[in-house]
Write a protein that holds these residues in place. Structure first.
Motif, PDB file in Angstrom:
ATOM      1  N   VAL A 122       9.281  -5.243  -0.808  1.00  0.00           N
ATOM      2  CA  VAL A 122       9.497  -5.976   0.449  1.00  0.00           C
ATOM      3  C   VAL A 122      10.868  -6.642   0.443  1.00  0.00           C
ATOM      4  O   VAL A 122      11.642  -6.543   1.401  1.00  0.00           O
ATOM      5  N   LYS A 123      11.195  -7.302  -0.657  1.00  0.00           N
ATOM      6  CA  LYS A 123      12.470  -8.010  -0.754  1.00  0.00           C
ATOM      7  C   LYS A 123      13.655  -7.046  -0.740  1.00  0.00           C
ATOM      8  O   LYS A 123      14.623  -7.249   0.005  1.00  0.00           O
ATOM      9  N   ASP A 124      13.593  -6.003  -1.559  1.00  0.00           N
ATOM     10  CA  ASP A 124      14.727  -5.088  -1.700  1.00  0.00           C
ATOM     11  C   ASP A 124      15.024  -4.309  -0.424  1.00  0.00           C
ATOM     12  O   ASP A 124      16.179  -3.964  -0.151  1.00  0.00           O
ATOM     13  N   ASN A 125      13.991  -4.014   0.351  1.00  0.00           N
ATOM     14  CA  ASN A 125      14.182  -3.153   1.517  1.00  0.00           C
ATOM     15  C   ASN A 125      14.305  -3.906   2.831  1.00  0.00           C
ATOM     16  O   ASN A 125      14.486  -3.283   3.876  1.00  0.00           O
ATOM     17  N   SER A 126      14.221  -5.210   2.789  1.00  0.00           N
ATOM     18  CA  SER A 126      14.440  -6.010   3.995  1.00  0.00           C
ATOM     19  C   SER A 126      15.943  -6.248   4.167  1.00  0.00           C
ATOM     20  O   SER A 126      16.661  -6.510   3.197  1.00  0.00           O
ATOM     21  N   THR A 127      16.413  -6.136   5.390  1.00  0.00           N
ATOM     22  CA  THR A 127      17.823  -6.371   5.695  1.00  0.00           C
ATOM     23  C   THR A 127      17.929  -7.504   6.719  1.00  0.00           C
ATOM     24  O   THR A 127      16.910  -8.068   7.145  1.00  0.00           O
ATOM     25  N   ASP A 128      19.152  -7.809   7.109  1.00  0.00           N
ATOM     26  CA  ASP A 128      19.352  -8.870   8.101  1.00  0.00           C
ATOM     27  C   ASP A 128      18.697  -8.526   9.435  1.00  0.00           C
ATOM     28  O   ASP A 128      18.280  -9.418  10.178  1.00  0.00           O
ATOM     29  N   THR A 129      18.607  -7.243   9.737  1.00  0.00           N
ATOM     30  CA  THR A 129      18.079  -6.815  11.039  1.00  0.00           C
ATOM     31  C   THR A 129      16.702  -6.159  10.953  1.00  0.00           C
ATOM     32  O   THR A 129      16.130  -5.799  11.972  1.00  0.00           O
ATOM     33  N   TYR A 130      16.186  -6.008   9.731  1.00  0.00           N
ATOM     34  CA  TYR A 130      14.903  -5.318   9.569  1.00  0.00           C
ATOM     35  C   TYR A 130      14.122  -5.969   8.437  1.00  0.00           C
ATOM     36  O   TYR A 130      14.600  -6.026   7.300  1.00  0.00           O
ATOM     37  N   LYS A 131      12.950  -6.462   8.744  1.00  0.00           N
ATOM     38  CA  LYS A 131      12.111  -7.122   7.746  1.00  0.00           C
ATOM     39  C   LYS A 131      10.880  -6.265   7.446  1.00  0.00           C
ATOM     40  O   LYS A 131      10.136  -5.899   8.358  1.00  0.00           O
ATOM     41  N   VAL A 132      10.705  -5.963   6.180  1.00  0.00           N
ATOM     42  CA  VAL A 132       9.564  -5.159   5.752  1.00  0.00           C
ATOM     43  C   VAL A 132       8.332  -6.047   5.626  1.00  0.00           C
ATOM     44  O   VAL A 132       8.402  -7.150   5.076  1.00  0.00           O
ATOM     45  N   LYS A 133       7.213  -5.569   6.122  1.00  0.00           N
ATOM     46  CA  LYS A 133       5.946  -6.272   5.996  1.00  0.00           C
ATOM     47  C   LYS A 133       5.169  -5.713   4.796  1.00  0.00           C
ATOM     48  O   LYS A 133       5.233  -4.502   4.527  1.00  0.00           O
ATOM     49  N   PRO A 134       4.435  -6.545   4.074  1.00  0.00           N
ATOM     50  CA  PRO A 134       3.656  -6.050   2.937  1.00  0.00           C
ATOM     51  C   PRO A 134       2.714  -4.901   3.329  1.00  0.00           C
ATOM     52  O   PRO A 134       2.476  -3.997   2.517  1.00  0.00           O
ATOM     53  N   SER A 135       2.213  -4.920   4.546  1.00  0.00           N
ATOM     54  CA  SER A 135       1.294  -3.871   4.993  1.00  0.00           C
ATOM     55  C   SER A 135       1.986  -2.518   5.139  1.00  0.00           C
ATOM     56  O   SER A 135       1.320  -1.479   5.221  1.00  0.00           O
ATOM     57  N   GLN A 136       3.318  -2.505   5.190  1.00  0.00           N
ATOM     58  CA  GLN A 136       4.065  -1.263   5.335  1.00  0.00           C
ATOM     59  C   GLN A 136       4.277  -0.548   4.000  1.00  0.00           C
ATOM     60  O   GLN A 136       4.650   0.619   3.978  1.00  0.00           O
ATOM     61  N   VAL A 137       4.053  -1.234   2.893  1.00  0.00           N
ATOM     62  CA  VAL A 137       4.354  -0.669   1.575  1.00  0.00           C
ATOM     63  C   VAL A 137       3.276   0.344   1.182  1.00  0.00           C
ATOM     64  O   VAL A 137       2.104  -0.019   1.045  1.00  0.00           O
ATOM     65  N   PRO A 138       3.640   1.608   0.981  1.00  0.00           N
ATOM     66  CA  PRO A 138       2.650   2.624   0.616  1.00  0.00           C
ATOM     67  C   PRO A 138       2.318   2.576  -0.871  1.00  0.00           C
ATOM     68  O   PRO A 138       3.074   2.001  -1.674  1.00  0.00           O
ATOM     69  N   PRO A 139       1.202   3.165  -1.277  1.00  0.00           N
ATOM     70  CA  PRO A 139       0.775   3.105  -2.683  1.00  0.00           C
ATOM     71  C   PRO A 139       1.807   3.655  -3.663  1.00  0.00           C
ATOM     72  O   PRO A 139       1.967   3.114  -4.766  1.00  0.00           O
ATOM     73  N   ASP A 140       2.504   4.741  -3.295  1.00  0.00           N
ATOM     74  CA  ASP A 140       3.426   5.341  -4.259  1.00  0.00           C
ATOM     75  C   ASP A 140       4.660   4.487  -4.510  1.00  0.00           C
ATOM     76  O   ASP A 140       5.404   4.736  -5.460  1.00  0.00           O
ATOM     77  N   ALA A 141       4.880   3.459  -3.691  1.00  0.00           N
ATOM     78  CA  ALA A 141       6.005   2.556  -3.906  1.00  0.00           C
ATOM     79  C   ALA A 141       5.715   1.546  -5.007  1.00  0.00           C
ATOM     80  O   ALA A 141       6.638   0.941  -5.557  1.00  0.00           O
ATOM     81  N   VAL A 142       4.445   1.371  -5.344  1.00  0.00           N
ATOM     82  CA  VAL A 142       4.069   0.327  -6.310  1.00  0.00           C
ATOM     83  C   VAL A 142       3.240   0.852  -7.473  1.00  0.00           C
ATOM     84  O   VAL A 142       2.763   0.076  -8.289  1.00  0.00           O
ATOM     85  N   THR A 143       3.085   2.160  -7.560  1.00  0.00           N
ATOM     86  CA  THR A 143       2.343   2.754  -8.680  1.00  0.00           C
ATOM     87  C   THR A 143       3.115   3.937  -9.227  1.00  0.00           C
ATOM     88  O   THR A 143       3.749   4.677  -8.480  1.00  0.00           O
ATOM     89  N   SER A 144       3.058   4.117 -10.530  1.00  0.00           N
ATOM     90  CA  SER A 144       3.666   5.306 -11.127  1.00  0.00           C
ATOM     91  C   SER A 144       2.649   6.443 -11.083  1.00  0.00           C
ATOM     92  O   SER A 144       1.449   6.227 -10.917  1.00  0.00           O
ATOM     93  N   SER A 145       3.133   7.660 -11.250  1.00  0.00           N
ATOM     94  CA  SER A 145       2.243   8.816 -11.255  1.00  0.00           C
ATOM     95  C   SER A 145       1.552   8.942 -12.604  1.00  0.00           C
ATOM     96  O   SER A 145       1.838   8.201 -13.550  1.00  0.00           O
ATOM     97  N   GLY A 146       0.665   9.911 -12.717  1.00  0.00           N
ATOM     98  CA  GLY A 146      -0.044  10.110 -13.973  1.00  0.00           C
ATOM     99  C   GLY A 146       0.885  10.423 -15.131  1.00  0.00           C
ATOM    100  O   GLY A 146       0.638  10.017 -16.264  1.00  0.00           O
TER     101      GLY A 146
END
Length: 222
Positions: free
Chosen positions: A131-155
């Protein structure tokens, strides 16, 4: 006695001949035939699915890569270089020695259950960072927008692909960091989005290495 020795010698000779024949067939001829067929019909896959850029091999389309800044003094892990699209978490979401920064000698996941308290905290921390890294001055990321593969590694921890949702989530940040329009960057993502295999197997995906190569070429022209 002589007959026994003779029979033993014959058996040893037959066994040696069988060993030599099997070694020649299975250890030399068969590998050569398989290699020849693979090189003739599937040269790209046979050579490791190499990906080239600027006239040289820069990686494999089957193995993820890290896009990080140089390791700073006092930090245990390098910070992500946010001008590039980022892949899935590279370190097993923790200090798992099996899966650290796309190392190929060993691979694996966290080997923790879904309700493991440490894993849950890693995922929460990873989501906050996305959320922090991908938010910009004109675009704020919401936690609900974060997909599972952004926060989990693969097998394996070596996944080279991300979901179109995760790629789209990074568009605003990548555009801002590279002086491009979001339309330009989103078009790149669309051009590098692959559908399901044979139309029904797997999920749509974006190869991060190939996408970043295209991004580099675009920024060079701009």
């Amino acid at each position: 006695m002589n007959n026994s020795v003779t029979n033993t010698a014959r058996l040893l000779g037959a066994g040696l001949r069988a060993l030599l024949v099997l070694t020649l067939v299975t250890g030399v001829l068969y590998p050569l035939v398989v290699t020849g067929i693979a090189q003739g019909l599937f040269p790209d896959k046979a050579n490791g699915s190499e990906t080239e850029a600027d006239g040289k091999v820069v990686g494999s389309s089957l193995i993820g890569q890290a896009y990080n800044l140089p390791l700073e003094e006092g930090r245990e892990t390098p910070a992500p270089d946010l001008k590039w699209f980022q892949g899935r978490p590279q370190n097993g979401l923790g200090t798992n020695s099996v899966n650290t920064r796309y190392q190929l000698i060993l691979s694996g996941a966290t080997n923790r259950s879904g309700d493991n308290e440490e894993l849950v905290q890693w995922v929460k921390d990873a989501k906050a960072a996305v959320v922090k890294d991908n938010s910009t001055d004109t675009y704020k990321v919401k936690p609900s927008q974060v997909p599972p593969d952004a926060v989990t590694s693969s097998g394996s921890g070596l996944d080279p692909d991300i979901s179109p949702r995760y790629a789209d989530l990074q568009v605003h940040r990548v555009a801002e960091r590279n002086g491009l329009s979001t339309a330009q960057v989103r078009k790149l993502v669309e051009e590098h989005t692959e559908g399901r295999t044979l139309g029904f197997m797997g999920e749509p995906r974006v190869n991060v290495l190939e996408l970043n190569i295209a991004l580099k070429e675009l920024t060079a022209k701009s």
